[in-house]
Motif scaffolding. Structure first.
Motif, PDB file in Angstrom:
ATOM      1  N   UNK A   1       0.821  -1.215   0.000  1.00 29.47           N
ATOM      2  CA  UNK A   1       0.000   0.000   0.000  1.00 29.47           C
ATOM      3  C   UNK A   1       0.850   1.258   0.000  1.00 29.47           C
ATOM      4  N   UNK A   2       1.690   1.418  -1.009  1.00 34.23           N
ATOM      5  CA  UNK A   2       2.417   2.678  -1.176  1.00 34.23           C
ATOM      6  C   UNK A   2       1.745   3.457  -2.304  1.00 34.23           C
ATOM      7  N   UNK A   3       2.461   4.435  -2.848  1.00 31.54           N
ATOM      8  CA  UNK A   3       1.833   5.310  -3.859  1.00 31.54           C
ATOM      9  C   UNK A   3       1.349   4.534  -5.084  1.00 31.54           C
ATOM     10  N   UNK A   4       1.946   3.382  -5.366  1.00 34.47           N
ATOM     11  CA  UNK A   4       1.566   2.645  -6.582  1.00 34.47           C
ATOM     12  C   UNK A   4       0.168   2.028  -6.457  1.00 34.47           C
ATOM     13  N   UNK A   5      -0.379   1.977  -5.252  1.00 35.02           N
ATOM     14  CA  UNK A   5      -1.691   1.352  -5.063  1.00 35.02           C
ATOM     15  C   UNK A   5      -2.810   2.396  -5.177  1.00 35.02           C
TER      16      UNK A   5
ATOM     17  N   UNK B   1      -8.293   2.795   3.075  1.00 39.02           N
ATOM     18  CA  UNK B   1      -7.285   3.829   2.835  1.00 39.02           C
ATOM     19  C   UNK B   1      -7.972   5.040   2.197  1.00 39.02           C
ATOM     20  N   UNK B   2      -7.836   6.185   2.861  1.00 36.52           N
ATOM     21  CA  UNK B   2      -8.494   7.398   2.359  1.00 36.52           C
ATOM     22  C   UNK B   2      -7.525   8.200   1.501  1.00 36.52           C
ATOM     23  N   UNK B   3      -8.051   9.246   0.887  1.00 35.53           N
ATOM     24  CA  UNK B   3      -7.205  10.163   0.105  1.00 35.53           C
ATOM     25  C   UNK B   3      -6.051  10.666   0.976  1.00 35.53           C
TER      26      UNK B   3
ATOM     27  N   UNK C   1       5.070  -0.953   6.780  1.00 32.47           N
ATOM     28  CA  UNK C   1       4.791  -1.285   8.184  1.00 32.47           C
ATOM     29  C   UNK C   1       3.536  -0.619   8.747  1.00 32.47           C
ATOM     30  N   UNK C   2       3.405   0.708   8.478  1.00 34.32           N
ATOM     31  CA  UNK C   2       2.296   1.437   9.115  1.00 34.32           C
ATOM     32  C   UNK C   2       0.939   1.057   8.526  1.00 34.32           C
ATOM     33  N   UNK C   3       0.933   0.324   7.401  1.00 35.90           N
ATOM     34  CA  UNK C   3      -0.344  -0.032   6.766  1.00 35.90           C
ATOM     35  C   UNK C   3      -0.672  -1.524   6.885  1.00 35.90           C
ATOM     36  N   UNK C   4       0.208  -2.312   7.521  1.00 42.62           N
ATOM     37  CA  UNK C   4       0.024  -3.766   7.543  1.00 42.62           C
ATOM     38  C   UNK C   4      -1.364  -4.142   8.070  1.00 42.62           C
ATOM     39  N   UNK C   5      -2.005  -5.029   7.353  1.00 44.68           N
ATOM     40  CA  UNK C   5      -3.331  -5.564   7.678  1.00 44.68           C
ATOM     41  C   UNK C   5      -4.443  -4.527   7.657  1.00 44.68           C
TER      42      UNK C   5
ATOM     43  N   UNK D   1      -9.465  -7.330   1.187  1.00 41.37           N
ATOM     44  CA  UNK D   1      -8.188  -7.042   0.523  1.00 41.37           C
ATOM     45  C   UNK D   1      -7.309  -6.285   1.503  1.00 41.37           C
ATOM     46  N   UNK D   2      -6.178  -6.880   1.893  1.00 36.05           N
ATOM     47  CA  UNK D   2      -5.336  -6.313   2.957  1.00 36.05           C
ATOM     48  C   UNK D   2      -3.967  -5.902   2.428  1.00 36.05           C
TER      49      UNK D   2
END
Ligand SMILES: *[C@@H]1O[C@H](CO)[C@@H](O)[C@H](O)[C@H]1NC(C)=O
Ligand SMILES: *[C@@H]1O[C@H](CO)[C@@H](O)[C@H](O)[C@H]1NC(C)=O
Length: 315
Positions: free
Chosen positions: A191-195, A231-233, A221-225, A215-216
């Motif tokens: 879940x970095x900028x590419x997502x 994920x918001x804007x 690290x800060x976005x795990x699970x 979908x997880x």
């Protein structure tokens, strides 16, 4: 005489009563396959290493699942122009030639699930203009490029679950205008900028995604699970927009321009400083300033700051 008459009668009766040797007379069915009603050829669960050469153009359903076909060669199905459904699941399929699906202009359903595909060649699915359902579930795809899948104008149902997908570019789903069922479960999303573009798509098409809430993210690290749908804007505020040619031009010019600007600033600053010192000295010692008469040309001056102003920045 009676013997031969009754023999002929018996033969006739047997001929009338016996079922035809194949369910659809006239089919040249292969020994590995079972040819059934409705143009179905079932060659699944056999020992096939290649797509068998089936010459009957009336075939509409071809079942090749659970064999050992690891490569689809160019024009593998070119002699089956009426094929509507093709199953190739569980074959250990590793490579699909870019021309493998040539001639399948009416194919509606393609099952490539549970194989070993890691990549696809751009344009592989282009001949499949009528495709409704495509399964690539259970392969080893790590990414998807827009040109790998589309354009598939009629694709409604796409299964991509249980691959190794970590991101998906914006172009991929944009090229599937008819899509209304998408399965993306069981992939390790990063879940970095590419997502970002996938999250946009998920929000606007939430009802079309099977198990969207499951979908997880597996990283960072800060976005795990965290579920992708949560994920918001704001989670992507740090992502920069792509640079335009204008931005690039400005960045390119910034280096030389800043160099010239600092040079000019140094010069102005040095000159101002020198002028200020000269004025101050003239005010304190207006007359007593000794003017050396005998100093040779190359000798250092008595007071360098008054005679040779050296801008501070260059020292
Ligand atoms: C195709 O054949 C396999 C094995 O012979 C069989 O298990 C399967 O049920 C058949 N499928 C259909 C749709 O007839
Ligand atoms: C979509 O395709 C999957 C497998 O390819 C199937 O299980 C599912 O039933 C299909 N959905 C619809 C609505 O046809």
């Amino acid at each position: 005489m009676t013997f031969s008459f009754s023999f002929i009668l018996l033969t006739l009766v047997l001929l009338i009563l016996s079922p035809p040797s194949t369910p659809s007379p006239g089919w040249s069915c292969l020994s590995e396959c079972v040819c059934g009603q409705g143009g179905q050829v079932n060659c699944s669960g056999g020992e096939l290493h290649f797509v068998p050469r089936i010459l009957d153009p009336r075939v509409q359903v071809l079942l090749l699942g659970h064999n050992h076909i690891d490569f689809l060669s160019p024009g593998a199905f070119a002699l089956l122009p009426r094929l509507l459904s093709l199953e190739l699941q569980s074959n250990g399929l590793q490579r699909v030639h870019v021309q493998a699906f040539w001639g399948l202009g009416v194919l509606q359903s393609l099952d490539l699930s549970a194989n070993a595909l890691q990549a696809l060649e751009p344009g592989t699915f282009r001949p499949l203009r009528a495709l409704h359902t495509l399964s690539l579930a259970g392969n080893r795809l790590m990414r998807l490029e827009p040109m790998w899948l589309g354009p598939l104008p009629l694709l409604q149902n796409l299964s991509l679950q249980d691959n190794l997908l970590s991101s998906m570019g914006s172009g991929v789903l944009d090229r599937l205008p008819a899509l209304h069922e998408l399965n993306l479960q069981g992939n390790p999303w990063i879940c970095d900028c590419t997502i970002l573009s996938l999250c946009h798509w998920l929000r606007s098409h939430a009802h079309q995604i099977l198990g969207a809430e499951s979908l997880m993210c597996v990283s960072p690290d800060q976005q795990i699970l965290k579920p992708l749908a949560a994920l918001t804007e704001a989670s992507f505020n740090y992502c920069a927009l792509p640079l335009t040619p204008w931005d690039l031009g400005i960045i390119t010019m910034l280096g030389p321009l800043s160099f010239l600007a600092s040079l000019a600033a140094c010069f102005i600053f040095g000159s101002l400083l020198t002028a200020f010192r000269v004025r101050r000295k003239n005010r304190h010692y207006p007359v007593k300033r000794p003017i050396p008469q005998t100093v040779a040309l190359g000798d250092p001056p008595e007071n360098p700051t008054t005679n040779f102003p050296a801008p501070a920045c260059f020292l």
